[in-house]
Design a protein around this motif. Structure first.
Motif, PDB file in Angstrom:
ATOM      1  N   ALA A 103       0.826  -1.212   0.000  1.00 50.45           N
ATOM      2  CA  ALA A 103       0.000   0.000   0.000  1.00 50.45           C
ATOM      3  C   ALA A 103       0.864   1.268   0.000  1.00 50.45           C
ATOM      4  CB  ALA A 103      -0.925  -0.020   1.215  1.00 50.45           C
ATOM      5  N   PRO A 104       0.296   2.408  -0.373  1.00 53.66           N
ATOM      6  CA  PRO A 104       1.054   3.658  -0.344  1.00 53.66           C
ATOM      7  C   PRO A 104       1.524   3.973   1.071  1.00 53.66           C
ATOM      8  CG  PRO A 104      -1.049   3.962  -1.489  1.00 53.66           C
ATOM      9  CD  PRO A 104      -1.087   2.605  -0.860  1.00 53.66           C
ATOM     10  N   GLY A 105       2.770   4.393   1.195  1.00 56.46           N
ATOM     11  CA  GLY A 105       3.258   4.846   2.491  1.00 56.46           C
ATOM     12  C   GLY A 105       3.777   3.772   3.418  1.00 56.46           C
ATOM     13  N   VAL A 106       3.840   2.513   2.941  1.00 56.47           N
ATOM     14  CA  VAL A 106       4.340   1.461   3.829  1.00 56.47           C
ATOM     15  C   VAL A 106       5.866   1.442   3.878  1.00 56.47           C
ATOM     16  CG1 VAL A 106       2.324  -0.044   3.594  1.00 56.47           C
ATOM     17  CG2 VAL A 106       4.257  -0.336   2.031  1.00 56.47           C
ATOM     18  N   GLY A 107       6.495   2.190   2.971  1.00 55.45           N
ATOM     19  CA  GLY A 107       7.959   2.278   3.003  1.00 55.45           C
ATOM     20  C   GLY A 107       8.659   1.511   1.898  1.00 55.45           C
ATOM     21  N   LYS A 108       7.984   1.295   0.789  1.00 53.97           N
ATOM     22  CA  LYS A 108       8.588   0.546  -0.313  1.00 53.97           C
ATOM     23  C   LYS A 108       9.868   1.218  -0.826  1.00 53.97           C
ATOM     24  CE  LYS A 108       4.853   0.684  -2.879  1.00 53.97           C
ATOM     25  NZ  LYS A 108       3.903   1.286  -1.922  1.00 53.97           N
ATOM     26  N   SER A 109       9.778   2.514  -1.101  1.00 52.99           N
ATOM     27  CA  SER A 109      10.928   3.211  -1.681  1.00 52.99           C
ATOM     28  C   SER A 109      12.113   3.217  -0.721  1.00 52.99           C
ATOM     29  CB  SER A 109      10.564   4.646  -2.049  1.00 52.99           C
ATOM     30  OG  SER A 109       9.483   4.663  -2.946  1.00 52.99           O
ATOM     31  N   THR A 110      11.831   3.448   0.543  1.00 57.02           N
ATOM     32  CA  THR A 110      12.899   3.472   1.528  1.00 57.02           C
ATOM     33  C   THR A 110      13.542   2.093   1.639  1.00 57.02           C
ATOM     34  OG1 THR A 110      11.623   5.142   2.705  1.00 57.02           O
ATOM     35  CG2 THR A 110      13.443   4.155   3.897  1.00 57.02           C
ATOM     36  N   LEU A 111      12.717   1.073   1.581  1.00 60.79           N
ATOM     37  CA  LEU A 111      13.230  -0.298   1.635  1.00 60.79           C
ATOM     38  C   LEU A 111      14.090  -0.603   0.400  1.00 60.79           C
ATOM     39  CD1 LEU A 111      12.829  -2.527   3.734  1.00 60.79           C
ATOM     40  CD2 LEU A 111      10.998  -3.459   2.324  1.00 60.79           C
ATOM     41  N   VAL A 112      13.619  -0.150  -0.754  1.00 58.16           N
ATOM     42  CA  VAL A 112      14.401  -0.346  -1.982  1.00 58.16           C
ATOM     43  C   VAL A 112      15.749   0.360  -1.848  1.00 58.16           C
ATOM     44  CG1 VAL A 112      14.551   0.227  -4.447  1.00 58.16           C
ATOM     45  CG2 VAL A 112      12.411  -0.645  -3.506  1.00 58.16           C
ATOM     46  N   ASP A 113      15.724   1.578  -1.334  1.00 55.41           N
ATOM     47  CA  ASP A 113      16.959   2.326  -1.136  1.00 55.41           C
ATOM     48  C   ASP A 113      17.959   1.519  -0.303  1.00 55.41           C
ATOM     49  OD1 ASP A 113      18.682   4.769  -0.872  1.00 55.41           O
ATOM     50  OD2 ASP A 113      18.085   4.574   1.227  1.00 55.41           O
ATOM     51  N   LYS A 114      17.471   0.918   0.769  1.00 59.37           N
ATOM     52  CA  LYS A 114      18.359   0.152   1.644  1.00 59.37           C
ATOM     53  C   LYS A 114      18.832  -1.144   0.971  1.00 59.37           C
ATOM     54  CE  LYS A 114      18.494   2.913   5.187  1.00 59.37           C
ATOM     55  NZ  LYS A 114      17.574   3.957   4.787  1.00 59.37           N
ATOM     56  N   MET A 115      17.942  -1.766   0.213  1.00 55.39           N
ATOM     57  CA  MET A 115      18.325  -2.992  -0.499  1.00 55.39           C
ATOM     58  C   MET A 115      19.396  -2.701  -1.541  1.00 55.39           C
ATOM     59  SD  MET A 115      14.587  -4.721  -1.012  1.00 55.39           S
ATOM     60  CE  MET A 115      15.144  -6.073  -2.033  1.00 55.39           C
ATOM     61  N   VAL A 116      19.234  -1.587  -2.236  1.00 54.21           N
ATOM     62  CA  VAL A 116      20.236  -1.198  -3.233  1.00 54.21           C
ATOM     63  C   VAL A 116      21.586  -1.023  -2.543  1.00 54.21           C
ATOM     64  CG1 VAL A 116      20.969   0.633  -4.815  1.00 54.21           C
ATOM     65  CG2 VAL A 116      18.596  -0.123  -4.821  1.00 54.21           C
ATOM     66  N   GLY A 117      21.566  -0.313  -1.416  1.00 55.06           N
ATOM     67  CA  GLY A 117      22.803  -0.099  -0.662  1.00 55.06           C
ATOM     68  C   GLY A 117      23.464  -1.414  -0.298  1.00 55.06           C
ATOM     69  N   GLY A 140       1.683   2.392  -5.272  1.00 60.16           N
ATOM     70  CA  GLY A 140       1.103   1.985  -4.006  1.00 60.16           C
ATOM     71  C   GLY A 140      -0.116   1.140  -4.298  1.00 60.16           C
ATOM     72  N   ALA A 141      -0.023  -0.161  -3.969  1.00 56.77           N
ATOM     73  CA  ALA A 141      -1.056  -1.087  -4.425  1.00 56.77           C
ATOM     74  C   ALA A 141      -2.122  -1.269  -3.371  1.00 56.77           C
ATOM     75  CB  ALA A 141      -0.427  -2.421  -4.766  1.00 56.77           C
ATOM     76  N   GLY A 142      -3.309  -1.560  -3.825  1.00 54.24           N
ATOM     77  CA  GLY A 142      -4.403  -1.853  -2.909  1.00 54.24           C
ATOM     78  C   GLY A 142      -4.512  -3.345  -2.727  1.00 54.24           C
ATOM     79  N   GLN A 143      -5.512  -3.946  -3.329  1.00 54.58           N
ATOM     80  CA  GLN A 143      -5.746  -5.358  -3.090  1.00 54.58           C
ATOM     81  C   GLN A 143      -5.566  -6.219  -4.326  1.00 54.58           C
ATOM     82  OE1 GLN A 143      -9.695  -4.697  -1.432  1.00 54.58           O
ATOM     83  NE2 GLN A 143      -8.866  -5.233   0.582  1.00 54.58           N
ATOM     84  N   SER A 144      -5.646  -5.611  -5.501  1.00 55.08           N
ATOM     85  CA  SER A 144      -5.658  -6.459  -6.687  1.00 55.08           C
ATOM     86  C   SER A 144      -4.643  -6.093  -7.759  1.00 55.08           C
ATOM     87  CB  SER A 144      -7.058  -6.470  -7.290  1.00 55.08           C
ATOM     88  OG  SER A 144      -7.420  -5.153  -7.634  1.00 55.08           O
ATOM     89  N   GLU A 145      -3.673  -5.244  -7.414  1.00 56.55           N
ATOM     90  CA  GLU A 145      -2.665  -4.881  -8.406  1.00 56.55           C
ATOM     91  C   GLU A 145      -1.572  -5.945  -8.438  1.00 56.55           C
ATOM     92  OE1 GLU A 145      -3.934  -2.860  -6.205  1.00 56.55           O
ATOM     93  OE2 GLU A 145      -4.319  -0.880  -7.038  1.00 56.55           O
ATOM     94  N   VAL A 146      -1.830  -6.997  -9.178  1.00 51.65           N
ATOM     95  CA  VAL A 146      -0.983  -8.186  -9.070  1.00 51.65           C
ATOM     96  C   VAL A 146      -0.120  -8.449 -10.315  1.00 51.65           C
ATOM     97  CG1 VAL A 146      -2.455  -9.320  -7.391  1.00 51.65           C
ATOM     98  CG2 VAL A 146      -2.894  -9.665  -9.805  1.00 51.65           C
ATOM     99  N   ASP A 147      -0.044  -7.473 -11.228  1.00 52.40           N
ATOM    100  CA  ASP A 147       0.735  -7.694 -12.455  1.00 52.40           C
ATOM    101  C   ASP A 147       2.213  -7.968 -12.193  1.00 52.40           C
ATOM    102  OD1 ASP A 147      -1.314  -7.618 -14.170  1.00 52.40           O
ATOM    103  OD2 ASP A 147      -0.798  -5.710 -15.128  1.00 52.40           O
ATOM    104  N   ILE A 148       2.696  -7.524 -11.064  1.00 52.31           N
ATOM    105  CA  ILE A 148       4.112  -7.673 -10.736  1.00 52.31           C
ATOM    106  C   ILE A 148       4.548  -9.138 -10.798  1.00 52.31           C
ATOM    107  CG2 ILE A 148       3.658  -7.741  -8.229  1.00 52.31           C
ATOM    108  CD1 ILE A 148       6.695  -6.083  -9.854  1.00 52.31           C
ATOM    109  N   VAL A 149       3.618 -10.012 -10.486  1.00 49.77           N
ATOM    110  CA  VAL A 149       3.943 -11.431 -10.425  1.00 49.77           C
ATOM    111  C   VAL A 149       4.288 -11.970 -11.819  1.00 49.77           C
ATOM    112  CG1 VAL A 149       1.653 -12.463 -10.771  1.00 49.77           C
ATOM    113  CG2 VAL A 149       3.239 -13.502  -9.155  1.00 49.77           C
ATOM    114  N   LYS A 150       3.835 -11.256 -12.856  1.00 51.29           N
ATOM    115  CA  LYS A 150       4.134 -11.698 -14.214  1.00 51.29           C
ATOM    116  C   LYS A 150       5.540 -11.302 -14.644  1.00 51.29           C
ATOM    117  CE  LYS A 150      -0.652 -10.956 -15.551  1.00 51.29           C
ATOM    118  NZ  LYS A 150      -1.445  -9.915 -16.210  1.00 51.29           N
TER     119      LYS A 150
END
Lengths: 307, 132
Positions: free
Chosen positions: A48-62, A142-152
């Protein structure tokens, strides 16, 4: 293309813009890229929006950079359904990597796609793969409940959750909760994190009985990097599982099949739209309005006319 | 069919911490159908130019309130030149003394937008120079 393969960021940046446009030029480029892909590992991050995806990506990249890997990031934010414009702010959290020659970050507007990615995002991932990036991280809108294209597109899908966003009932619902290979409870210093983790574990245990991969649930605090090492380890564990079980090949086969049918669909649409000008379309619309014809027989005729 | 979208980078170089103006402009451009890449505060010229390259933007918009506009503009233009990039337009917004405007334009800044500029004027200018 040659310059891009040598790691020229200016060339890569321009080629991505080519991939964002439908048509002949894109198809030609994709043909060139196709034999060069398959070396990179694709990671999807959603939540969901605001859960910290970008910040987590930043740390993973590091973290991955610390191990010497080259990392490509594709960060997708929603396009306005009204103006078509977009405010792309994901990379704001990743700007410390902006001048690192081993990191390429591209922001994309979703441009009308509803599955959490933009239509061109999988193509861009391939280009970065061809250009020698070891890990490609795709961050969805920021995904809700059904934005599942990523799995493809992703080999491993990470679902990020935070405490305080609903009870167990939300966990049991279909859709996004079904596509996670790894679950992350971020902001785990907040109240309710333990409870959410336990609930997730319980439901996963129930749902994945006897499965060969049981998604782990990890706690992180992306803000200060806590738990990111464990997340990377889990990622590597999942990759190992995919390789050894043959699941990776299965997933990639499925992906290729889908790609072929998608390409056919695009080409057909392109050709028919090209053959159809506005006046003709208006004529058809009139016919339907007057009750003389129906949209389906018109479509049939248009497709049949191609051959 | 998705038509080509204009892409604009909005960045704030240097140390001043006021990004309200930059955000308002970014929002206005978004509403005009432009894809805005927003980097936030305290960006170095190197970060700004690298971002512009990776994002393949048509325009870089710098928001500067600190008085250091000459240095940042010169440095960004220099870096763009070093990378062999000639097709990115640089525009500046913020508090720029009127007497400095022609100086900035003479070193390669395409336009300067002071306080009170309506967003529509910025949009019009961008559409004109980019012509996609």
């Amino acid at each position: 293309m040659e310059r891009a393969l040598k790691g020229d960021f200016v060339a890569i940046g321009k080629l991505i813009s080519v991939l964002e446009k439908e048509g002949e030029e894109r198809r030609e480029l994709l043909k060139e890229i196709a034999p060069l892909v398959g070396k990179a590992y694709y990671i999807g991050i959603t939540g969901a929006p605001g859960v910290g995806k970008s910040t987590l990506v930043d740390k993973m990249v590091g973290f991955l950079r610390g191990e010497g890997y080259k990392v490509g990031v594709i960060a997708i934010d929603p396009s306005s359904p009204f103006s078509g414009g977009a405010f792309l702010g994901d990379r704001l959290r990743m700007q410390r990597h902006a001048t690192d020659p081993g990191v390429f970050i591209r922001s994309m507007g979703s441009r009308g796609a509803l599955g959490g990615l933009s239509k061109a995002a999988p193509y861009v991932a391939k280009l970065l793969d061809a250009c020698g990036f070891d890990f490609i991280i795709l961050e969805t809108v920021g995904a809700g409940q059904s934005e599942v294209d990523i799995v493809k597109t992703a080999d491993t899908v990470i679902i990020v959750l935070v405490p305080g966003m609903g009870d167990e009932v939300q966990i049991i619902k279909a859709g996004i909760m079904e596509i996670g290979d790894i679950f992350v409870v971020n902001k785990s210093d907040k109240e309710g994190a333990q409870k959410l983790t336990r609930e997730l574990e319980t439901w996963i245990e129930l749902g994945y009985k006897g499965a060969s991969w049981v998604p782990p649930v990890l706690m992180t605090i992306a803000e200060n990097g806590t738990g990111v090492d464990k997340l990377i380890n889990a990622l590597k564990g999942h990759r190992k599982y995919l390789l050894e079980s043959g699941e990776l090949e299965k997933r990639r086969r499925k992906r290729i099949a889908e790609e072929i049918s998608k390409a056919v669909e695009d080409m057909l649409k392109e050709r028919i739209v090209k053959n159809l000008n506005k006046e003709q379309m208006n004529l058809y619309v009139d016919l339907v309005l007057n009750g003389k014809r129906d949209p389906y027989s018109i479509a049939e005729e248009l497709v049949n006319n191609l051959y | 069919m998705v038509e080509e979208r204009i892409r604009v980078l909005i960045a704030k170089p240097g140390l001043d911490g006021h990004d309200r103006g930059a955000k308002v402009v970014a929002r206005g451009l978004r509403d005009a159908g432009i894809e805005v890449i927003y980097t936030g505060l305290r960006q170095t010229p190197e970060q700004i130019v690298q971002t512009a390259i990776q994002e393949d933007v048509d325009v870089i918009g710098l928001s500067i309130l600190s008085g250091a506009h000459e240095y940042y503009c010169r440095r960004v233009l220099e870096l763009l030149k070093e990378k062999g990039i000639s097709d990115i337009v640089l525009i500046v917004g913020g508090v720029i003394p009127p007497e400095d405007v022609s100086m900035l334009k003479s070193i390669g800044v395409s336009e300067v937008f002071g306080p009170g500029t309506p967003i529509s004027k910025v949009v019009e200018f961008i559409r004109q120079v980019v012509k996609k």
